[in-house]
Motif scaffolding. Sequence first.
Motif, short mmCIF file in Angstrom:
data_model
loop_
_atom_site.label_atom_id
_atom_site.label_comp_id
_atom_site.label_asym_id
_atom_site.label_seq_id
_atom_site.Cartn_x
_atom_site.Cartn_y
_atom_site.Cartn_z
N ASP A 75 0.82 -1.21 0.00
CA ASP A 75 0.00 0.00 0.00
C ASP A 75 0.85 1.27 0.00
OD1 ASP A 75 1.00 -0.14 2.56
OD2 ASP A 75 -0.96 -0.25 3.54
N GLN A 76 2.19 1.11 0.09
CA GLN A 76 3.14 2.21 0.04
C GLN A 76 2.82 3.33 1.05
OE1 GLN A 76 6.11 2.53 -2.64
NE2 GLN A 76 5.79 0.64 -1.53
N LYS A 77 2.54 2.92 2.27
CA LYS A 77 2.32 3.89 3.36
C LYS A 77 3.66 4.45 3.81
CE LYS A 77 -2.10 2.69 4.76
NZ LYS A 77 -3.17 3.37 5.28
N GLY A 78 3.66 5.70 4.27
CA GLY A 78 4.88 6.34 4.72
C GLY A 78 5.40 5.76 6.03
N ARG A 79 6.73 5.76 6.17
CA ARG A 79 7.36 5.24 7.37
C ARG A 79 8.79 5.77 7.44
NH1 ARG A 79 8.22 -1.32 7.76
NH2 ARG A 79 10.09 -1.23 9.01
N GLN A 80 9.37 5.79 8.62
CA GLN A 80 10.76 6.21 8.81
C GLN A 80 11.65 4.98 8.83
OE1 GLN A 80 12.01 9.65 9.53
NE2 GLN A 80 10.13 9.87 8.36
N VAL A 81 12.79 5.06 8.15
CA VAL A 81 13.76 3.97 8.12
C VAL A 81 15.13 4.56 8.45
CG1 VAL A 81 12.43 2.64 6.43
CG2 VAL A 81 14.20 4.22 5.64
N PRO A 82 16.12 3.75 8.78
CA PRO A 82 17.46 4.28 9.05
C PRO A 82 18.00 5.06 7.85
CG PRO A 82 17.31 2.00 9.75
CD PRO A 82 16.06 2.30 8.99
N ALA A 83 18.68 6.16 8.10
CA ALA A 83 19.20 7.01 7.04
C ALA A 83 20.17 6.27 6.13
CB ALA A 83 19.87 8.25 7.64
N GLY A 84 20.83 5.25 6.64
CA GLY A 84 21.79 4.50 5.85
C GLY A 84 21.18 3.46 4.93
N MET A 85 19.87 3.28 4.98
CA MET A 85 19.23 2.30 4.11
C MET A 85 19.27 2.79 2.67
SD MET A 85 15.33 0.77 4.13
CE MET A 85 15.61 -0.45 5.40
N THR A 86 19.82 1.97 1.78
CA THR A 86 19.86 2.34 0.36
C THR A 86 18.58 1.90 -0.33
OG1 THR A 86 20.84 0.25 -0.34
CG2 THR A 86 22.38 2.05 0.30
N TYR A 87 18.40 2.40 -1.54
CA TYR A 87 17.24 2.00 -2.32
C TYR A 87 17.23 0.48 -2.51
CZ TYR A 87 13.47 2.04 -5.67
OH TYR A 87 12.27 1.81 -6.29
N ALA A 88 18.39 -0.08 -2.82
CA ALA A 88 18.47 -1.54 -3.04
C ALA A 88 18.06 -2.30 -1.78
CB ALA A 88 19.89 -1.93 -3.47
N ASP A 89 18.53 -1.86 -0.61
CA ASP A 89 18.13 -2.51 0.65
C ASP A 89 16.64 -2.36 0.89
OD1 ASP A 89 20.75 -3.32 1.23
OD2 ASP A 89 21.19 -1.43 2.26
N TRP A 90 16.12 -1.16 0.60
CA TRP A 90 14.68 -0.91 0.73
C TRP A 90 13.90 -1.87 -0.17
CZ3 TRP A 90 11.35 0.63 -3.18
CH2 TRP A 90 10.06 0.96 -2.78
N LEU A 91 14.33 -1.95 -1.44
CA LEU A 91 13.63 -2.79 -2.41
C LEU A 91 13.65 -4.26 -1.99
CD1 LEU A 91 12.08 -2.87 -5.08
CD2 LEU A 91 14.30 -3.10 -6.25
N LYS A 92 14.78 -4.71 -1.47
CA LYS A 92 14.90 -6.10 -1.04
C LYS A 92 13.89 -6.44 0.04
CE LYS A 92 18.21 -9.46 0.74
NZ LYS A 92 19.56 -9.68 1.22
N GLN A 93 13.54 -5.48 0.89
CA GLN A 93 12.61 -5.72 1.99
C GLN A 93 11.14 -5.53 1.61
OE1 GLN A 93 13.76 -3.84 5.71
NE2 GLN A 93 15.90 -3.88 5.07
N GLN A 94 10.89 -5.11 0.38
CA GLN A 94 9.53 -4.90 -0.07
C GLN A 94 8.88 -6.21 -0.50
OE1 GLN A 94 7.99 -1.77 0.26
NE2 GLN A 94 9.92 -1.66 1.37
N PRO A 95 7.56 -6.26 -0.49
CA PRO A 95 6.89 -7.47 -0.98
C PRO A 95 7.18 -7.68 -2.47
CG PRO A 95 5.27 -5.80 -0.33
CD PRO A 95 6.62 -5.25 -0.02
N LYS A 96 7.02 -8.90 -2.93
CA LYS A 96 7.27 -9.22 -4.33
C LYS A 96 6.47 -8.33 -5.28
CE LYS A 96 8.55 -14.04 -3.66
NZ LYS A 96 8.22 -15.44 -3.92
N SER A 97 5.28 -7.93 -4.86
CA SER A 97 4.44 -7.09 -5.73
C SER A 97 5.10 -5.73 -5.99
CB SER A 97 3.05 -6.90 -5.11
OG SER A 97 3.14 -6.24 -3.86
N VAL A 98 5.73 -5.15 -4.98
CA VAL A 98 6.41 -3.87 -5.15
C VAL A 98 7.69 -4.06 -5.98
CG1 VAL A 98 7.58 -1.96 -3.96
CG2 VAL A 98 5.44 -2.88 -3.05
#
Length: 175
Positions: A97-120
């Motif tokens: 649902d792509q709701k907003g959230r805070q993540v560690p500043a060091g998280m890269t896009y690739a790390d973010w994408l890896k943690q997303q559901p397969k649909s995203v």
Amino acid sequence: VMTIVRTSINQVANEASQRVYEANRDLTDKYQYVATLDSRTSLICARLDGQEFEYGKGPTPPQHFNCRSTTVPIVDFSEFGFDDPPEGKRAAKWGGDQKGRQVPAGMTYADWLKQQPKSVQAEVLGKWKSQYFRDLSKKEGASSALRKIVRKDGSELTLNQLQDRYPNLPASKDA
């Protein structure tokens, strides 16, 4: 017109930031590229996210129309007798649902994408390329996986190219 205005504002803001950083070379000699963590981010910016560059030697936003990326200075606080500040946070969209959230500043896009559901992941890379991303991430890490799928210019390898390069990955058997 809105696209041109948005892109121009991003360009002026990032150029001003670069000039401020360069005027303070006694504090910083590198910057980090920061992309937006959501499924609408371009792959060229996703690939650049988290990378560090010396001033005048790396890419700066905007990399394309409607670019939402920025840069931040890299400061070595220990050079000045200070401890590094605690890691900050950055905004991210999360989940299907792509709701907003805070993540560690060091998280890269690739790390973010890896943690997303397969649909995203499939929304960002496509169904089969997202499978390659998952398989390569397991072997080499998320950033390396993304850089193997997306070239420096932001273009993507084709499925045939991925199959030829990685014939032993499970995705090759499925694609």
